[in-house]
Design a protein around this motif. Structure first.
Motif, mmCIF file in Angstrom:
data_model
loop_
_atom_site.group_PDB
_atom_site.id
_atom_site.type_symbol
_atom_site.label_atom_id
_atom_site.label_comp_id
_atom_site.label_asym_id
_atom_site.label_seq_id
_atom_site.Cartn_x
_atom_site.Cartn_y
_atom_site.Cartn_z
ATOM 1 N N ASP A 87 -11.706 -5.527 -11.301
ATOM 2 C CA ASP A 87 -11.828 -5.851 -9.880
ATOM 3 C C ASP A 87 -10.594 -5.416 -9.089
ATOM 4 N N TYR A 88 -9.412 -5.561 -9.694
ATOM 5 C CA TYR A 88 -8.214 -5.004 -9.063
ATOM 6 C C TYR A 88 -8.356 -3.490 -8.905
ATOM 7 N N GLN A 89 -8.813 -2.842 -9.958
ATOM 8 C CA GLN A 89 -8.947 -1.383 -9.919
ATOM 9 C C GLN A 89 -9.872 -0.959 -8.785
ATOM 10 N N ALA A 90 -10.961 -1.682 -8.598
ATOM 11 C CA ALA A 90 -11.904 -1.353 -7.528
ATOM 12 C C ALA A 90 -11.252 -1.494 -6.157
ATOM 13 N N ILE A 91 -10.420 -2.525 -5.991
ATOM 14 C CA ILE A 91 -9.737 -2.731 -4.713
ATOM 15 C C ILE A 91 -8.804 -1.570 -4.410
ATOM 16 N N PHE A 92 -8.013 -1.181 -5.392
ATOM 17 C CA PHE A 92 -7.023 -0.139 -5.156
ATOM 18 C C PHE A 92 -7.666 1.246 -5.099
ATOM 19 N N ASP A 93 -8.768 1.444 -5.809
ATOM 20 C CA ASP A 93 -9.483 2.711 -5.713
ATOM 21 C C ASP A 93 -10.081 2.913 -4.329
ATOM 22 N N ALA A 94 -10.471 1.814 -3.688
ATOM 23 C CA ALA A 94 -11.106 1.908 -2.368
ATOM 24 C C ALA A 94 -10.102 2.091 -1.233
ATOM 25 N N ALA A 95 -8.821 1.934 -1.535
ATOM 26 C CA ALA A 95 -7.795 1.953 -0.480
ATOM 27 C C ALA A 95 -7.496 3.368 -0.003
ATOM 28 N N SER A 96 -7.276 3.489 1.302
ATOM 29 C CA SER A 96 -6.883 4.775 1.878
ATOM 30 C C SER A 96 -5.367 4.919 1.926
ATOM 31 N N ARG A 97 -4.647 3.809 1.820
ATOM 32 C CA ARG A 97 -3.187 3.856 1.809
ATOM 33 C C ARG A 97 -2.678 3.575 0.404
ATOM 34 N N ASP A 98 -1.461 4.044 0.120
ATOM 35 C CA ASP A 98 -0.894 3.841 -1.214
ATOM 36 C C ASP A 98 0.481 3.190 -1.162
ATOM 37 N N VAL A 99 0.795 2.534 -0.047
ATOM 38 C CA VAL A 99 2.062 1.813 0.102
ATOM 39 C C VAL A 99 1.765 0.402 0.598
ATOM 40 N N VAL A 100 2.358 -0.588 -0.073
ATOM 41 C CA VAL A 100 2.213 -1.985 0.327
ATOM 42 C C VAL A 100 3.599 -2.555 0.579
ATOM 43 N N GLN A 101 3.797 -3.148 1.749
ATOM 44 C CA GLN A 101 5.056 -3.811 2.053
ATOM 45 C C GLN A 101 4.900 -5.313 1.793
ATOM 46 N N LEU A 102 5.788 -5.848 0.984
ATOM 47 C CA LEU A 102 5.759 -7.272 0.652
ATOM 48 C C LEU A 102 7.055 -7.932 1.098
ATOM 49 N N ALA A 103 6.945 -9.022 1.826
ATOM 50 C CA ALA A 103 8.119 -9.832 2.159
ATOM 51 C C ALA A 103 8.326 -10.803 0.996
ATOM 52 N N ALA A 104 8.672 -10.237 -0.155
ATOM 53 C CA ALA A 104 8.771 -11.004 -1.394
ATOM 54 C C ALA A 104 9.780 -10.329 -2.302
ATOM 55 N N HIS A 105 10.128 -11.006 -3.402
ATOM 56 C CA HIS A 105 11.087 -10.414 -4.326
ATOM 57 C C HIS A 105 10.401 -9.386 -5.228
ATOM 58 N N ASN A 106 11.181 -8.744 -6.045
ATOM 59 C CA ASN A 106 10.705 -7.606 -6.820
ATOM 60 C C ASN A 106 9.917 -8.060 -8.049
ATOM 61 N N ALA A 107 8.683 -8.537 -7.815
ATOM 62 C CA ALA A 107 7.892 -9.094 -8.912
ATOM 63 C C ALA A 107 6.536 -8.415 -9.084
#
Length: 357
Positions: free
Chosen positions: A212-232
């Motif tokens: 299900d994760y794979q399906a989400i990321f396969d459907a994405a048009s962007r390949d960069v995610v910005q997280l206001a979080a630590h490096n996890a």
């Protein structure tokens, strides 16, 4: 009396002797290692209380353990108090007795939770027979993100490696096997059930999460995610081919955000036309709020490395699986632009989590 019951009783007797007869030295030694720190009683407990007890130093592995132990007498307890992040938390000495009296201690491997390392060393020094279960045994770690500070430490002999392997469902399968092996040591009469449960969890839960994760990321048009979080979250990026840009580039959830971190995040947001970002559930909201005020970002939504639980998650009996589907996956749908916030999660998700407190 069956083999596991007799063995458990013998082990607990030896621990009681260590705590009562020699406890002045033992408890003082471990408390001294832990220092004057925060934290109280642990979190959740599974099991009937009539069988062997395993305590876990981290929520994800508590959850794996309790699923593996279903329909057996094995009781699994989470040492991390509800509402706290499992990486960076330091317990007080009340945890000492829980670890000593347990039949097994499930941990994340060396050099990740200093208090757990100190507890393990004390167990060894005082010849306490709590069985140690290293959930990281045999797992290949990924290199740390290129954005990491040069002086940032990795994991012991694996310096320069990222310890957050359990975010990758495929790597998490090995962890499930490690825990099943360890629980079989303390409950040998129930080994078949423990291993069957582990196989079921890997095939029915972790494999489905991966797909299900794979399906989400396969459907994405962007390949960069910005997280206001630590490096996890790099393991999700590594597994599914997306660049995870943490705001806090060190490994601890308590890491400070520097002005230069905000500047870099603003640049990523502008260059990639990002309208939504993720924010760690158990981390500060202040940097995310600043980015909402000072950039085109409209809102932040929750992400978590499965390192802790909220009260309502405990009430709803959420584990790794439920958190993946109700917290992380909807946020990735939104930040990747796959779905609008109103479409991403279950009913009321957007109202609950948009710019959450």
């Amino acid at each position: 009396m069956d083999t596991s019951t007799r063995r458990r009783d013998e082990h607990r007797l030896s621990r009681r002797r260590a705590i009562t007869a020699g406890s002045g030295l033992l408890a003082t030694g471990l408390a001294g290692c832990l220092g004057s720190v925060s934290g109280g009683q642990g979190g959740e407990t599974s099991g009937s209380g009539d069988g062997p007890v395993a305590v876990a130093s981290f929520f994800s592995f508590y959850d794996f353990g309790r699923k593996i132990a279903e329909e057996t007498p094995v009781e699994v307890r989470n040492l991390i108090p509800t509402g706290l992040h499992g990486h960076g938390w330091e317990p007080n000495a009340s945890i000492t007795k829980d670890i000593i009296e347990a039949d097994a201690f499930i941990h994340v491997g060396p050099d990740f939770q200093p208090w757990a390392d100190r507890a393990i060393q004390t167990l060894k020094d005082d010849d306490i027979d709590t069985h140690l279960i290293n959930s990281r045994e045999g797992i290949e770690l990924a290199d740390l993100a290129a954005t990491l500070d040069p002086d940032e430490e990795g994991v012991g002999k694996d310096r320069g490696k990222d310890p957050h392997f359990w975010l990758d469902p495929q790597r998490a399968k090995q962890s499930v096997d490690n825990i099943a092996d360890g629980l079989a040591e303390i409950a040998p009469d129930h080994e078949e059930t423990l291993r069957e449960n582990a196989e079921t969890y890997k095939s029915d839960v972790l494999q489905r999460i991966d797909e299900d994760y794979q399906a989400i990321f396969d459907a994405a048009s962007r390949d960069v995610v910005q997280l206001a979080a630590h490096n996890a979250f790099q393991y999700i990026g590594v597994r599914y081919g997306v660049e995870m840009r943490p705001l806090v580039v060190n490994l601890a959830a308590s890491g400070d955000v520097k002005p230069s971190d905000i500047v870099k995040a603003k640049k990523v947001i502008e260059e990639n036309d990002i309208n939504y970002i993720g924010n760690g559930v158990f981390e500060s909201r202040k940097p995310a709020k600043q980015l909402v005020r000072e950039t085109q970002v409209e809102a932040y939504y929750p992400v978590t490395p499965y390192a802790g639980v909220r009260e309502n998650w405990v009430e709803n009996n959420w584990g790794y699986e439920e958190i993946a589907y109700n917290v992380n996956m909807p946020t990735f749908e939104v930040v990747l632009g796959n779905k609008s916030p109103d479409e991403a999660g279950p009913d009321g998700w957007n109202q609950e989590w948009r710019n959450f407190e």
